[in-house]
Design an enzyme around this catalytic site. Structure first.
Site, PDB file in Angstrom:
ATOM      1  N   CYS A 149      42.235  18.048  23.403  1.00 40.05           N
ATOM      2  CA  CYS A 149      42.809  16.793  23.888  1.00 40.05           C
ATOM      3  C   CYS A 149      41.742  15.698  23.908  1.00 40.05           C
ATOM      4  CB  CYS A 149      43.383  16.971  25.285  1.00 40.05           C
ATOM      5  SG  CYS A 149      44.143  15.447  25.927  1.00 40.05           S
TER       6      CYS A 149
ATOM      7  N   ALA B 251      53.854  19.344  15.766  1.00 41.50           N
ATOM      8  CA  ALA B 251      54.277  18.821  17.063  1.00 41.50           C
ATOM      9  C   ALA B 251      55.336  17.742  16.842  1.00 41.50           C
ATOM     10  CB  ALA B 251      53.078  18.268  17.833  1.00 41.50           C
ATOM     11  N   GLU B 252      54.894  16.522  16.530  1.00 37.63           N
ATOM     12  CA  GLU B 252      55.835  15.417  16.360  1.00 37.63           C
ATOM     13  C   GLU B 252      56.810  15.669  15.216  1.00 37.63           C
ATOM     14  OE1 GLU B 252      53.917  11.670  16.075  1.00 37.63           O
ATOM     15  OE2 GLU B 252      53.007  11.789  18.054  1.00 37.63           O
TER      16      GLU B 252
ATOM     17  N   ASN C  46      46.497  22.275  12.115  1.00 37.23           N
ATOM     18  CA  ASN C  46      47.389  21.293  12.739  1.00 37.23           C
ATOM     19  C   ASN C  46      47.000  19.912  12.227  1.00 37.23           C
ATOM     20  OD1 ASN C  46      49.187  19.939  14.327  1.00 37.23           O
ATOM     21  ND2 ASN C  46      48.309  20.571  16.284  1.00 37.23           N
ATOM     22  N   GLY C  47      48.003  19.101  11.880  1.00 39.73           N
ATOM     23  CA  GLY C  47      47.729  17.749  11.428  1.00 39.73           C
ATOM     24  C   GLY C  47      48.406  17.425  10.116  1.00 39.73           C
ATOM     25  N   ASN C  48      49.105  16.275  10.071  1.00 37.86           N
ATOM     26  CA  ASN C  48      49.784  15.751   8.867  1.00 37.86           C
ATOM     27  C   ASN C  48      51.023  16.553   8.480  1.00 37.86           C
ATOM     28  OD1 ASN C  48      47.326  14.404   8.909  1.00 37.86           O
ATOM     29  ND2 ASN C  48      46.546  15.330   7.047  1.00 37.86           N
TER      30      ASN C  48
ATOM     31  N   HIS D  56      42.359  21.025  14.468  1.00 34.08           N
ATOM     32  CA  HIS D  56      43.179  19.833  14.261  1.00 34.08           C
ATOM     33  C   HIS D  56      42.741  18.989  13.072  1.00 34.08           C
ATOM     34  CE1 HIS D  56      45.510  19.974  18.079  1.00 34.08           C
ATOM     35  NE2 HIS D  56      44.496  20.731  18.443  1.00 34.08           N
TER      36      HIS D  56
ATOM     37  N   MET E  20      53.165  20.477  23.613  1.00 39.32           N
ATOM     38  CA  MET E  20      53.413  19.048  23.793  1.00 39.32           C
ATOM     39  C   MET E  20      53.716  18.771  25.258  1.00 39.32           C
ATOM     40  SD  MET E  20      55.801  18.268  20.466  1.00 39.32           S
ATOM     41  CE  MET E  20      56.812  19.738  20.724  1.00 39.32           C
ATOM     42  N   VAL E  21      53.139  17.739  25.802  1.00 42.19           N
ATOM     43  CA  VAL E  21      53.359  17.400  27.207  1.00 42.19           C
ATOM     44  C   VAL E  21      54.828  17.062  27.427  1.00 42.19           C
ATOM     45  CG1 VAL E  21      52.764  15.809  29.072  1.00 42.19           C
ATOM     46  CG2 VAL E  21      51.001  16.560  27.458  1.00 42.19           C
TER      47      VAL E  21
END
Length: 419
Positions: free
Chosen positions: A120, A241-242, A217-219, A184, A37-38
């Site tokens: 990205c 991530a989030e 990755n995802g959800n 992703h 993550m940035v």
């Protein structure tokens, strides 16, 4: 289809065995992964989430050319904890095989794997010709991936472009020597307001047609989604991530009070200090963030949160409510606070005469202006009309200053040249 020679078949078999050993031995069969993550997967946060069943962590995405050209940029992101932060993967975006090679050679002693970002989808990646936009040049991806510099190569794919055929003929050798890939499950057009849900069926299709390990990755917002993702995709690992930003204990499936999360992060920050902006990014109490440059103020916020909610939290735990309700229904004091409310000071109540509001239609809501490069709110004082992340990338890559955000690329370069 062109038949492979016995030599080619042996090479493919050797690569597949290496890939499996890489995941099981180097990555220690990692199942739960902190995604890159940035500005938010820095060392203190990585060490914190490892306490909560995270097996493998990523660096933020690093720009390979800036990594080579700017010592300050390199020094900031090579902050690692060799005794604690393993397995650890450093991710680069790159579009030049030689630059990628040089950056990887510098970084290899600080990590267990190098990851090439091919996922990205943001406008800045399109302008910089990296991330998901490299998928238009598969020969270039192959050139980058087949450089022999050390035996770890690790790729990330942002699904799903028409050039990437998921037919039965796709095997590990199609991925240029990659030891593992992350998928992703989204189109690169799915970004900003169009992000939507990741398609796990496509991730499963990739896993079924490859003989190397695959991460999904995802959800991923709770342990329930983690378990469901493993069942539906049959992947080797799941990353978030989030989800981990909002709940660092996501992979445990157990509640974590926001004040305890804040105390733990501050503890790691004090031991392994990173830039002050990182703590501001994680503890999103904006009324405090805008007024302080002291870590003690964030501790006071945690104290106030605990004082306000600890009775309710103890009751929540005592009643065993976390086993009866979906995590999305858990009360706000379980997750990292993501509101605009300041709890440092209680508001002073004053009796004020309320004026009667005139009747009539409500005025339209004034929406915040967006960054011209992505869907985030722009910085009000930014010289370019960008959000902080895009402005930082522009300052580094184009060597320009931004008075509003306080980036001084030219001054930094001058100091480095004179030193």
């Amino acid at each position: 289809m062109i038949e492979k020679s016995d030599h080619d078949k042996c090479q493919v078999k050797e690569q597949i065995n290496h890939a499996r050993d890489f995941w099981s031995k180097t990555l220690r069969s990692a199942r739960h992964i902190l995604a890159p993550m940035v500005d938010q997967s820095e060392l203190p946060f990585r060490l914190m989430v490892r306490r909560y069943n995270v097996h493998c962590t990523y660096s933020p995405m690093l720009h390979s050319r800036l990594f080579l050209e700017q010592p300050k940029y390199q020094q900031e992101f090579l902050q690692t904890g060799p005794e604690f932060d393993h397995p650890f993967i450093i991710q680069f975006c790159a579009n030049d095989p030689e630059i990628f090679l040089k950056a990887a050679k510098i970084a290899e002693s600080h990590c267990d794997a190098i990851d090439l970002n091919l996922g990205c989808p943001q406008t800045i990646a399109k302008r910089g010709h990296y991330g998901a936009f490299l998928q238009d040049e598969w020969s270039l991806i192959y050139d980058i991936g087949t450089i022999k510099y050390f035996p770890i190569q690790f790729f990330e794919y942002n699904f799903f472009k028409s050039q990437f055929s998921c037919s039965k003929s796709n095997k590990a050798s199609d991925f240029a020597g990659a030891s593992l890939i992350t998928v992703h499950g989204r189109l690169r057009e799915q970004k900003g307001s169009k992000t939507g849900l990741a398609d796990w069926t496509k991730i499963r299709l990739v896993k079924e047609n490859l003989r190397i390990p695959v991460f999904a990755n995802g959800n991923i917002q709770s342990k329930i989604e983690v378990d469901k993702c493993f069942d539906e995709t049959i992947v080797d690992g799941v990353m978030s991530a989030e989800g981990l930003l909002y709940n660092p204990a996501l992979f445990t499936g157990k509640p974590l009070a926001v004040w305890d999360a804040a105390y733990e992060y501050v503890e790691q920050y004090r031991k392994h200090t990173s830039s002050f902006s990182s703590i501001q990014e994680h503890l999103e109490l904006r009324n405090v963030v805008g007024k302080t440059h002291s870590i003690e103020d964030f501790v006071k916020v945690a104290d106030q949160l605990k004082k306000r909610y600890h009775v309710e939290y103890e009751k929540f735990i005592a009643d065993d409510q976390h086993t009866k309700e979906h995590p999305k229904n858990w009360p706000v004091f379980i997750f990292i606070d993501n509101t605009n409310e300041s709890v440092v000071e209680e508001p002073v109540k004053k009796k004020i005469k309320k004026e009667k509001k005139p009747k009539g239609p409500k005025p339209p809501k004034i929406l915040p202006e967006l960054c011209s490069q992505c869907s985030h709110p722009r910085g009000l004082k930014c010289d370019f009309g960008y959000c902080r992340i895009c402005c930082r990338q522009k300052s580094y890559s184009e060597k320009v200053d931004c008075q509003g955000h306080g980036f001084r690329s030219k001054l930094l370069k001058s100091k480095n040249d004179n030193s």
